[in-house]
Motif scaffolding. Sequence first.
Motif, PDB file in Angstrom:
ATOM      1  N   ASP A 101       0.854  -1.186   0.000  1.00  0.00           N
ATOM      2  CA  ASP A 101       0.000   0.000   0.000  1.00  0.00           C
ATOM      3  C   ASP A 101       0.889   1.234   0.000  1.00  0.00           C
ATOM      4  O   ASP A 101       2.075   1.157  -0.335  1.00  0.00           O
ATOM      5  CB  ASP A 101      -0.986  -0.010   1.173  1.00  0.00           C
ATOM      6  CG  ASP A 101      -0.304  -0.057   2.530  1.00  0.00           C
ATOM      7  OD1 ASP A 101       0.838   0.449   2.642  1.00  0.00           O
ATOM      8  OD2 ASP A 101      -0.901  -0.575   3.486  1.00  0.00           O
ATOM      9  N   THR A 102       0.361   2.370   0.410  1.00  0.00           N
ATOM     10  CA  THR A 102       1.096   3.637   0.320  1.00  0.00           C
ATOM     11  C   THR A 102       2.422   3.601   1.069  1.00  0.00           C
ATOM     12  O   THR A 102       3.439   4.096   0.570  1.00  0.00           O
ATOM     13  CB  THR A 102       0.233   4.791   0.878  1.00  0.00           C
ATOM     14  OG1 THR A 102      -1.002   4.833   0.170  1.00  0.00           O
ATOM     15  CG2 THR A 102       0.955   6.121   0.707  1.00  0.00           C
ATOM     16  N   ASN A 103       2.433   3.051   2.265  1.00  0.00           N
ATOM     17  CA  ASN A 103       3.639   3.065   3.105  1.00  0.00           C
ATOM     18  C   ASN A 103       4.374   1.737   3.184  1.00  0.00           C
ATOM     19  O   ASN A 103       5.538   1.701   3.594  1.00  0.00           O
ATOM     20  CB  ASN A 103       3.279   3.510   4.531  1.00  0.00           C
ATOM     21  CG  ASN A 103       2.825   4.948   4.596  1.00  0.00           C
ATOM     22  OD1 ASN A 103       3.359   5.808   3.906  1.00  0.00           O
ATOM     23  ND2 ASN A 103       1.816   5.208   5.424  1.00  0.00           N
ATOM     24  N   TRP A 104       3.733   0.642   2.808  1.00  0.00           N
ATOM     25  CA  TRP A 104       4.308  -0.689   3.001  1.00  0.00           C
ATOM     26  C   TRP A 104       4.632  -1.371   1.679  1.00  0.00           C
ATOM     27  O   TRP A 104       3.906  -1.230   0.701  1.00  0.00           O
ATOM     28  CB  TRP A 104       3.351  -1.574   3.786  1.00  0.00           C
ATOM     29  CG  TRP A 104       3.189  -1.182   5.218  1.00  0.00           C
ATOM     30  CD1 TRP A 104       2.312  -0.271   5.727  1.00  0.00           C
ATOM     31  CD2 TRP A 104       3.930  -1.682   6.338  1.00  0.00           C
ATOM     32  NE1 TRP A 104       2.447  -0.168   7.090  1.00  0.00           N
ATOM     33  CE2 TRP A 104       3.441  -1.025   7.497  1.00  0.00           C
ATOM     34  CE3 TRP A 104       4.955  -2.617   6.476  1.00  0.00           C
ATOM     35  CZ2 TRP A 104       3.939  -1.278   8.766  1.00  0.00           C
ATOM     36  CZ3 TRP A 104       5.455  -2.885   7.744  1.00  0.00           C
ATOM     37  CH2 TRP A 104       4.953  -2.222   8.865  1.00  0.00           C
ATOM     38  N   LYS A 105       5.741  -2.146   1.697  1.00  0.00           N
ATOM     39  CA  LYS A 105       6.123  -2.975   0.563  1.00  0.00           C
ATOM     40  C   LYS A 105       6.674  -4.298   1.096  1.00  0.00           C
ATOM     41  O   LYS A 105       7.166  -4.376   2.234  1.00  0.00           O
ATOM     42  CB  LYS A 105       7.220  -2.307  -0.284  1.00  0.00           C
ATOM     43  CG  LYS A 105       6.821  -0.986  -0.912  1.00  0.00           C
ATOM     44  CD  LYS A 105       7.997  -0.416  -1.706  1.00  0.00           C
ATOM     45  CE  LYS A 105       7.633   0.914  -2.354  1.00  0.00           C
ATOM     46  NZ  LYS A 105       8.759   1.490  -3.118  1.00  0.00           N
ATOM     47  N   TYR A 106       6.574  -5.336   0.299  1.00  0.00           N
ATOM     48  CA  TYR A 106       7.338  -6.540   0.595  1.00  0.00           C
ATOM     49  C   TYR A 106       8.800  -6.261   0.266  1.00  0.00           C
ATOM     50  O   TYR A 106       9.112  -5.410  -0.572  1.00  0.00           O
ATOM     51  CB  TYR A 106       6.843  -7.725  -0.235  1.00  0.00           C
ATOM     52  CG  TYR A 106       5.436  -8.163   0.098  1.00  0.00           C
ATOM     53  CD1 TYR A 106       5.156  -8.794   1.308  1.00  0.00           C
ATOM     54  CD2 TYR A 106       4.396  -7.952  -0.800  1.00  0.00           C
ATOM     55  CE1 TYR A 106       3.861  -9.200   1.607  1.00  0.00           C
ATOM     56  CE2 TYR A 106       3.103  -8.344  -0.511  1.00  0.00           C
ATOM     57  CZ  TYR A 106       2.836  -8.969   0.698  1.00  0.00           C
ATOM     58  OH  TYR A 106       1.564  -9.363   0.996  1.00  0.00           O
ATOM     59  N   TYR A 107       9.690  -6.993   0.935  1.00  0.00           N
ATOM     60  CA  TYR A 107      11.119  -6.757   0.709  1.00  0.00           C
ATOM     61  C   TYR A 107      11.862  -8.079   0.540  1.00  0.00           C
ATOM     62  O   TYR A 107      11.800  -8.954   1.413  1.00  0.00           O
ATOM     63  CB  TYR A 107      11.735  -5.982   1.877  1.00  0.00           C
ATOM     64  CG  TYR A 107      13.176  -5.608   1.633  1.00  0.00           C
ATOM     65  CD1 TYR A 107      13.497  -4.473   0.900  1.00  0.00           C
ATOM     66  CD2 TYR A 107      14.219  -6.411   2.106  1.00  0.00           C
ATOM     67  CE1 TYR A 107      14.816  -4.137   0.646  1.00  0.00           C
ATOM     68  CE2 TYR A 107      15.534  -6.081   1.868  1.00  0.00           C
ATOM     69  CZ  TYR A 107      15.836  -4.940   1.136  1.00  0.00           C
ATOM     70  OH  TYR A 107      17.133  -4.614   0.871  1.00  0.00           O
ATOM     71  N   TYR A 108      12.584  -8.224  -0.590  1.00  0.00           N
ATOM     72  CA  TYR A 108      13.396  -9.412  -0.858  1.00  0.00           C
ATOM     73  C   TYR A 108      14.742  -8.960  -1.416  1.00  0.00           C
ATOM     74  O   TYR A 108      14.804  -8.054  -2.250  1.00  0.00           O
ATOM     75  CB  TYR A 108      12.725 -10.326  -1.877  1.00  0.00           C
ATOM     76  CG  TYR A 108      11.312 -10.717  -1.511  1.00  0.00           C
ATOM     77  CD1 TYR A 108      11.066 -11.701  -0.558  1.00  0.00           C
ATOM     78  CD2 TYR A 108      10.227 -10.084  -2.118  1.00  0.00           C
ATOM     79  CE1 TYR A 108       9.762 -12.050  -0.222  1.00  0.00           C
ATOM     80  CE2 TYR A 108       8.927 -10.432  -1.791  1.00  0.00           C
ATOM     81  CZ  TYR A 108       8.703 -11.411  -0.844  1.00  0.00           C
ATOM     82  OH  TYR A 108       7.414 -11.749  -0.516  1.00  0.00           O
TER      83      TYR A 108
END
Length: 223
Positions: free
Chosen positions: A155-162
């Motif tokens: 969403d606006t502030n969150w991302k998955y991270y890999y």
Amino acid sequence: MFIRKRIIAVIAVLLSTLVGVQAQESPVLSKGSLPLVLESLVGNRGGFFEVVINKKFESVPKLGLFSVSNLVAEFDKKDFDDVMSQGYLTYNVVGGLDIMGGYFYTDVTGLRASAALSYTKANAEYTFNINPRIDLQSNPIQETALFVEYKPVIDTNWKYYYRLQGLYGFTPDNGDHARSYIKLRAGVTYKEVDFGLASNFDWYGPDKDNYNNIGVFVSARLY
């Protein structure tokens, strides 16, 4: 020996951080979109700390500074197990391709002149970088590093991270293995902070002595 290594390690990180802070405040270096990145990992064997700086000059945007310093320490040892610092003056040839010249230091190799290439391709979701380098002196070590980062939006502030990082280094004169690693990260990003699960798999020397560290990480980007 313990005191010498600890002093060198602390100085390397402090110098890298100082350069990064000056890059944020100085009108000579472009603030741009390239942040100073700090990362810490705590795992089953010990800790890992890294500072990465990548900045361009405002007045000569093809020129820049790139620096990486990291420390590794184990819980059951009084000495640092791995100390590395490298810094370069960079020149952008075309697109994402830079040529780099500077120094490379570890407590095993000592201080060496170094030359490197760096190719980066990136967008809002992913970053790909490949970075071969070689010592500019007798009995050189040649290394190739790979960096792949993927951050799909939640969403606006969150991302998955890999993230996947790999390195393989050897001595061209005899083909002996020098240093290699695989670093894996999986978690989430909240604004400028990444955190989650982490693993570092490290191999050292001709015998490929193996040290693994599995735990959690947090990294922050300072613009």
